[in-house]
Design an enzyme around this catalytic site. Structure first.
Site, PDB file in Angstrom:
ATOM      1  N   ALA A  82       0.825  -1.220   0.000  1.00  0.00           N
ATOM      2  CA  ALA A  82       0.000   0.000   0.000  1.00  0.00           C
ATOM      3  C   ALA A  82       0.856   1.266   0.000  1.00  0.00           C
ATOM      4  O   ALA A  82       1.750   1.400  -0.822  1.00  0.00           O
ATOM      5  CB  ALA A  82      -0.982  -0.036   1.180  1.00  0.00           C
ATOM      6  N   SER A  83       0.626   2.156   0.956  1.00  0.00           N
ATOM      7  CA  SER A  83       1.285   3.474   0.914  1.00  0.00           C
ATOM      8  C   SER A  83       2.773   3.457   1.209  1.00  0.00           C
ATOM      9  O   SER A  83       3.427   4.493   1.081  1.00  0.00           O
ATOM     10  CB  SER A  83       0.585   4.442   1.873  1.00  0.00           C
ATOM     11  N   MET A  84       3.324   2.312   1.584  1.00  0.00           N
ATOM     12  CA  MET A  84       4.777   2.217   1.648  1.00  0.00           C
ATOM     13  C   MET A  84       5.364   2.473   0.262  1.00  0.00           C
ATOM     14  O   MET A  84       6.532   2.836   0.123  1.00  0.00           O
ATOM     15  CB  MET A  84       5.202   0.839   2.161  1.00  0.00           C
ATOM     16  N   LYS A  86       4.769   4.936  -1.528  1.00  0.00           N
ATOM     17  CA  LYS A  86       5.044   6.367  -1.678  1.00  0.00           C
ATOM     18  C   LYS A  86       6.522   6.698  -1.505  1.00  0.00           C
ATOM     19  O   LYS A  86       7.052   7.594  -2.175  1.00  0.00           O
ATOM     20  CB  LYS A  86       4.201   7.174  -0.688  1.00  0.00           C
TER      21      LYS A  86
END
Length: 394
Positions: A82-84, A86
């Site tokens: 997921a947002s890792m 980014k």
């Protein structure tokens, strides 16, 4: 004490980096702690990794990857991070910054002209141009999009075009709202590099670092290693399979590459990525980005006169804002929607990776906190308790 022993002792005192930072016996406490978390139904299965100065000192799996099939969690299990994602996306931007092809603080419309056409809700033009730094730090005003049937089904180019048709939520640089600015920056990477986004990441980051298990759309072999997503049943309070929109029906059905949160990876792969950042942009003699680029993208930004703890694709532990309560001030990393987390301390060069697949599981963050607490204990690093927020009396 002989002269040689005295010399060795003097060297250790003068250069504390030579001292062993992590106590293996204390690291051994991680596994039973994670098994206890599984027993407490805080996760079905967990993979934990610790690296010190670029070397793996702990890699362990606890619990189950698929309770229904009786499949035990493996150390090389694949997770939707997921947002890792980014942080990897921001690093890709910095590759092009180092090459002189992008700048964090010039108007990003220089590379994506559509950004010059965005408007606020009242139809007015923004007072400041949107920059890549704003896009990466969620201060550009790019609104969190409404869910649509086309989500994941269209190209990155088309998706970004739809994002930019939505009015800005606020004046660029005036506030912070977690959203899809990083997705827009991913499209800029495509335009400037002349490569598809996923191909750029593979060529510039994954292959050089040996991250062979990091990808947007896992093939059949990798799909067999995906840890199943779990949620807690409201009635039985047991963990049951949960929905993961990024796990498609089969390998031939692909999801849009999503710079803000679409990657799958393993603990080992993410450990190598974080170790590279902890080492100033280089690992095992392979340089991905410059030390200056690492510092620039991990320095928290301010918005509307307020200091944030968010940088360019990274969440930073500051003295007043601690994202990872058990890690030191100055450490940084990123979490993911399904309770995954990666964090590194640039001082000790200790990396922690915590991978689960939880959605709507109570106390989902407790095992991560316990894991990081045990790592710091093994390192002999004392981490003060986070500052408490005073509640106003009624």
């Amino acid at each position: 004490m002989n002269r040689i022993a005295c010399s060795v002792l003097s060297a250790l005192l003068l250069f504390p980096a030579l001292l062993p930072a992590l106590d293996e016996a204390k690291l051994a406490a991680i596994h039973p702690a994670m098994e206890a978390a599984v027993k407490a139904r805080q996760a079905a299965g967990i993979v934990t990794l610790v690296m010190e100065k670029g070397k793996v000192v702990h890699l362990d799996a606890a619990g189950m990857a698929d309770t229904g099939k009786g499949r035990a969690m493996e150390k090389d299990a694949l997770f939707w991070i997921a947002s890792m994602t980014k942080s990897i996306n921001a690093t890709a931007v910095m590759v092009l910054v180092d090459e002189g092809k992008l700048s964090l603080d010039e108007p990003a419309s220089k590379w994506l002209p559509e950004l010059a056409k965005v408007k606020l809700a009242d139809g007015s033009a923004p007072e400041k141009p949107i920059t890549l730094r704003m896009l990466l730090s969620h201060t550009a005003g790019i609104a969190f999009p409404r869910r649509a049937p086309s989500d994941g089904a269209i190209s990155l180019k088309a998706y970004v075009a739809s994002l930019l048709k939505t009015p800005l939520a606020f004046q660029p640089g005036s506030a912070y709202e977690y959203g899809f600015g990083p997705t827009v920056s991913g499209r800029i990477i495509e335009l400037v590099s002349g490569m598809k986004y996923d191909a750029f990441l593979k060529s510039k980051i994954f292959m050089p670092l040996g991250m062979k298990d990091t990808m947007f759309n896992p093939d059949d072999a990798h799909r067999a290693r995906i840890a199943r997503t779990y949620k807690m049943d409201d009635e039985t309070h047991e963990l049951v399979p949960g929905y993961n929109p990024f796990v498609t029906s089969d390998a031939s059905v692909t999801h849009m590459v999503e710079p803000a949160g679409g990657l799958f990876s393993t603990a080992a792969d993410m450990g190598r990525f974080y170790a590279m950042i902890a080492n100033g942009g280089e690992l095992d003699g392979v340089r991905i980005i410059s030390e200056k680029a690492v510092k620039d993208m991990t320095t928290p930004v301010s918005a509307g006169g307020k200091q944030l703890n968010y940088a360019c694709g990274w969440q930073v532990n500051t003295a007043t804002q601690r994202v990872n309560s058990q890690m030191p001030v100055g450490s940084f990393g990123h979490g993911g929607a399904f309770a995954t987390n990666g964090c590194l301390d640039p001082q000790s060069k200790i990396v922690t990776v915590y991978l689960v697949q939880n959605v709507m599981v109570p106390d989902s963050g407790k095992p991560k906190d316990e894991f990081q607490k045990l790592v710091m204990k093994a390192a002999g690093i004392q981490v003060p308790a986070p500052p408490t927020t005073k509640k106003n009396k009624p």
